[in-house]
Design a protein around this motif. Structure first.
Motif, PDB file in Angstrom:
ATOM      1  N   GLY B 134      13.828  23.404   4.249  1.00 38.89           N
ATOM      2  CA  GLY B 134      13.959  23.617   2.814  1.00 38.89           C
ATOM      3  C   GLY B 134      14.873  22.620   2.130  1.00 38.89           C
ATOM      4  N   THR B 135      15.359  21.637   2.912  1.00 32.61           N
ATOM      5  CA  THR B 135      16.240  20.620   2.332  1.00 32.61           C
ATOM      6  C   THR B 135      15.414  19.518   1.670  1.00 32.61           C
ATOM      7  OG1 THR B 135      17.735  21.049   4.176  1.00 32.61           O
ATOM      8  CG2 THR B 135      18.188  19.084   2.854  1.00 32.61           C
ATOM      9  N   GLY B 136      15.848  19.093   0.493  1.00 31.72           N
ATOM     10  CA  GLY B 136      15.129  18.038  -0.212  1.00 31.72           C
ATOM     11  C   GLY B 136      15.859  16.710  -0.156  1.00 31.72           C
ATOM     12  N   SER B 137      15.095  15.611  -0.049  1.00 34.49           N
ATOM     13  CA  SER B 137      15.739  14.294  -0.144  1.00 34.49           C
ATOM     14  C   SER B 137      14.864  13.384  -1.001  1.00 34.49           C
ATOM     15  CB  SER B 137      15.984  13.695   1.238  1.00 34.49           C
ATOM     16  OG  SER B 137      14.802  13.700   1.989  1.00 34.49           O
ATOM     17  N   TRP B 138      15.512  12.619  -1.876  1.00 37.02           N
ATOM     18  CA  TRP B 138      14.794  11.746  -2.806  1.00 37.02           C
ATOM     19  C   TRP B 138      14.266  10.517  -2.094  1.00 37.02           C
ATOM     20  CZ3 TRP B 138      13.489  13.736  -7.296  1.00 37.02           C
ATOM     21  CH2 TRP B 138      14.243  14.801  -7.792  1.00 37.02           C
ATOM     22  N   VAL B 139      13.022  10.171  -2.378  1.00 37.31           N
ATOM     23  CA  VAL B 139      12.389   9.000  -1.767  1.00 37.31           C
ATOM     24  C   VAL B 139      12.886   7.733  -2.462  1.00 37.31           C
ATOM     25  CG1 VAL B 139      10.157   7.850  -1.411  1.00 37.31           C
ATOM     26  CG2 VAL B 139      10.340  10.344  -1.162  1.00 37.31           C
ATOM     27  N   ASP B 140      13.224   6.717  -1.659  1.00 36.32           N
ATOM     28  CA  ASP B 140      13.665   5.431  -2.226  1.00 36.32           C
ATOM     29  C   ASP B 140      12.468   4.612  -2.681  1.00 36.32           C
ATOM     30  OD1 ASP B 140      16.405   5.734  -1.945  1.00 36.32           O
ATOM     31  OD2 ASP B 140      16.358   5.095   0.155  1.00 36.32           O
ATOM     32  N   ALA B 141      12.683   3.823  -3.731  1.00 36.80           N
ATOM     33  CA  ALA B 141      11.634   2.919  -4.209  1.00 36.80           C
ATOM     34  C   ALA B 141      11.416   1.816  -3.180  1.00 36.80           C
ATOM     35  CB  ALA B 141      12.036   2.326  -5.547  1.00 36.80           C
ATOM     36  N   ARG B 142      10.195   1.285  -3.146  1.00 32.68           N
ATOM     37  CA  ARG B 142       9.865   0.254  -2.166  1.00 32.68           C
ATOM     38  C   ARG B 142       9.722  -1.101  -2.832  1.00 32.68           C
ATOM     39  NH1 ARG B 142       4.964   2.722   1.185  1.00 32.68           N
ATOM     40  NH2 ARG B 142       4.121   0.849   0.234  1.00 32.68           N
ATOM     41  N   GLU B 143      10.305  -2.114  -2.204  1.00 27.48           N
ATOM     42  CA  GLU B 143      10.204  -3.469  -2.762  1.00 27.48           C
ATOM     43  C   GLU B 143       8.766  -3.961  -2.770  1.00 27.48           C
ATOM     44  OE1 GLU B 143      12.756  -6.553  -1.263  1.00 27.48           O
ATOM     45  OE2 GLU B 143      14.478  -5.188  -1.409  1.00 27.48           O
ATOM     46  N   SER B 144       7.974  -3.490  -1.791  1.00 23.06           N
ATOM     47  CA  SER B 144       6.582  -3.943  -1.710  1.00 23.06           C
ATOM     48  C   SER B 144       5.800  -3.542  -2.965  1.00 23.06           C
ATOM     49  CB  SER B 144       5.910  -3.377  -0.465  1.00 23.06           C
ATOM     50  OG  SER B 144       5.942  -1.967  -0.490  1.00 23.06           O
ATOM     51  N   ASP B 145       6.248  -2.464  -3.625  1.00 19.22           N
ATOM     52  CA  ASP B 145       5.582  -2.068  -4.872  1.00 19.22           C
ATOM     53  C   ASP B 145       5.853  -3.083  -5.974  1.00 19.22           C
ATOM     54  OD1 ASP B 145       4.419   0.186  -3.805  1.00 19.22           O
ATOM     55  OD2 ASP B 145       6.091   1.490  -4.335  1.00 19.22           O
ATOM     56  N   ASP B 146       7.073  -3.619  -6.003  1.00 24.49           N
ATOM     57  CA  ASP B 146       7.395  -4.658  -6.986  1.00 24.49           C
ATOM     58  C   ASP B 146       6.609  -5.931  -6.693  1.00 24.49           C
ATOM     59  OD1 ASP B 146       9.184  -3.218  -8.562  1.00 24.49           O
ATOM     60  OD2 ASP B 146      10.850  -3.620  -7.198  1.00 24.49           O
ATOM     61  N   ASP B 147       6.452  -6.230  -5.396  1.00 19.95           N
ATOM     62  CA  ASP B 147       5.674  -7.413  -5.017  1.00 19.95           C
ATOM     63  C   ASP B 147       4.229  -7.272  -5.476  1.00 19.95           C
ATOM     64  OD1 ASP B 147       7.952  -8.274  -3.825  1.00 19.95           O
ATOM     65  OD2 ASP B 147       7.333  -7.795  -1.786  1.00 19.95           O
ATOM     66  N   ALA B 148       3.701  -6.046  -5.315  1.00 24.02           N
ATOM     67  CA  ALA B 148       2.313  -5.793  -5.722  1.00 24.02           C
ATOM     68  C   ALA B 148       2.146  -6.030  -7.218  1.00 24.02           C
ATOM     69  CB  ALA B 148       1.916  -4.362  -5.357  1.00 24.02           C
ATOM     70  N   LEU B 149       3.178  -5.696  -7.965  1.00 25.16           N
ATOM     71  CA  LEU B 149       3.118  -5.853  -9.416  1.00 25.16           C
ATOM     72  C   LEU B 149       3.160  -7.322  -9.820  1.00 25.16           C
ATOM     73  CD1 LEU B 149       3.149  -4.298 -12.099  1.00 25.16           C
ATOM     74  CD2 LEU B 149       5.631  -4.480 -12.057  1.00 25.16           C
ATOM     75  N   SER B 150       3.974  -8.089  -9.106  1.00 28.23           N
ATOM     76  CA  SER B 150       4.216  -9.474  -9.526  1.00 28.23           C
ATOM     77  C   SER B 150       2.948 -10.321  -9.480  1.00 28.23           C
ATOM     78  CB  SER B 150       5.320 -10.102  -8.680  1.00 28.23           C
ATOM     79  OG  SER B 150       4.894 -10.192  -7.346  1.00 28.23           O
ATOM     80  N   LYS B 151       1.968  -9.936  -8.658  1.00 23.24           N
ATOM     81  CA  LYS B 151       0.760 -10.767  -8.571  1.00 23.24           C
ATOM     82  C   LYS B 151      -0.081 -10.708  -9.847  1.00 23.24           C
ATOM     83  CE  LYS B 151      -2.479  -7.553  -6.299  1.00 23.24           C
ATOM     84  NZ  LYS B 151      -1.617  -6.495  -5.759  1.00 23.24           N
ATOM     85  N   TRP B 152       0.210  -9.735 -10.728  1.00 22.92           N
ATOM     86  CA  TRP B 152      -0.559  -9.618 -11.976  1.00 22.92           C
ATOM     87  C   TRP B 152       0.087 -10.383 -13.121  1.00 22.92           C
ATOM     88  CZ3 TRP B 152      -5.192  -7.854 -11.183  1.00 22.92           C
ATOM     89  CH2 TRP B 152      -5.414  -6.940 -10.150  1.00 22.92           C
ATOM     90  N   GLU B 153       1.283 -10.938 -12.855  1.00 20.42           N
ATOM     91  CA  GLU B 153       1.965 -11.656 -13.935  1.00 20.42           C
ATOM     92  C   GLU B 153       1.336 -13.023 -14.121  1.00 20.42           C
ATOM     93  OE1 GLU B 153       5.996 -11.453 -12.699  1.00 20.42           O
ATOM     94  OE2 GLU B 153       6.128  -9.325 -13.187  1.00 20.42           O
ATOM     95  N   LYS B 154       0.971 -13.307 -15.370  1.00 17.92           N
ATOM     96  CA  LYS B 154       0.322 -14.590 -15.648  1.00 17.92           C
ATOM     97  C   LYS B 154       1.319 -15.575 -16.227  1.00 17.92           C
ATOM     98  CE  LYS B 154      -3.576 -12.908 -17.826  1.00 17.92           C
ATOM     99  NZ  LYS B 154      -4.946 -12.910 -18.315  1.00 17.92           N
TER     100      LYS B 154
END
Lengths: 83, 154
Positions: B134-154
């Protein structure tokens, strides 16, 4: 100013939102964070330099030098993890 | 169209509703994000068995609407649907649905991926993992998600 907290910042600070009276010297997003850090140990730790946090001003991502105005909605949260 | 809701959604029904009556659509692409069956055991021998998604009501809708608008400007899309759930979910449940419809497949494929990459890094949602004690822990953001975003920058 209304300040909102989400995710671990909400649990750490112990409330989801609060009304903060800011001194006139507080003019930017960075100033607000500096001011909050003086409100006690819990704030100083939650908003410490070692923590990665994001700020939204009126529901848009904000930069540290963005200017704040009376009545703004100020939100502090960790990097997002949806999807 | 965007929807932020606690309830589950029916993928087939959503796609049918979107395409119904629009014969300009030549292709539809959909992505469904699910809660993974977390079989990883943590260091303390507890196991993640559910997650709760928290979000920022108001900003969530605003960001999703902006992401949709950006995609519509970038690709010739007939329609767009983004549904994101919040609240408590167990493994196997739907979390997110992105549907894009266009005359041709390339716009549908590309824009669906673009929408997911943007949503992962810009939409204000946070995952709280809950273990079998029943213990909760917050998930950390992943750098790979930022990398995925950067490929759309023109």
């Amino acid at each position: 100013m209304k300040v909102l907290y989400f995710a671990w910042l909400r649990t750490k600070i112990g409330c989801a939102e609060e009304e903060i009276d800011l001194p006139d010297t507080v003019k930017t997003v960075g100033d607000v964070l500096d001011y909050l850090r003086t409100k006690g140990e819990v704030y100083a730790e939650a908003l410490g330099e070692d923590k990665v946090i994001r700020v939204a001003l009126n529901q848009d991502y904000a930069q540290m030098d963005d200017t704040i105005q009376n009545g703004d909605e100020f939100a502090i949260f960790p990097p997002v993890t949806g999807g | 169209m965007i929807r932020v809701q606690k309830e589950n959604f029916d993928v087939g029904a959503e796609i049918n509703a979107l395409s119904h009556g629009n014969t300009a659509i030549g292709g539809i692409c959909s992505f469904v994000g699910l809660v993974r069956d977390f079989q990883h055991t943590k260091e303390d021998n507890t196991r993640v068995c559910a997650m709760t998604l928290e979000h920022y009501p108001g900003m969530t809708e605003k960001k999703l609407a902006e992401i949709e608008e950006t995609a519509r400007q970038r690709w010739p899309l007939e329609d767009v649907l983004i549904i994101h759930r919040y609240g408590r979910m167990e493994p196997g449940e739907n979390i997110v649905l992105v549907v894009t419809a266009s005359a041709h497949r390339q716009a549908a494929f590309e824009s669906a991926q673009f929408l997911m990459d943007f949503l992962k890094t810009k939409a204000p949602f946070w995952k709280l993992e809950e273990d079998n004690t029943g213990t909760g822990s917050w998930v950390d953001a992943r750098e790979s998600d930022d990398d995925a975003l950067s490929k759309w920058e023109k």
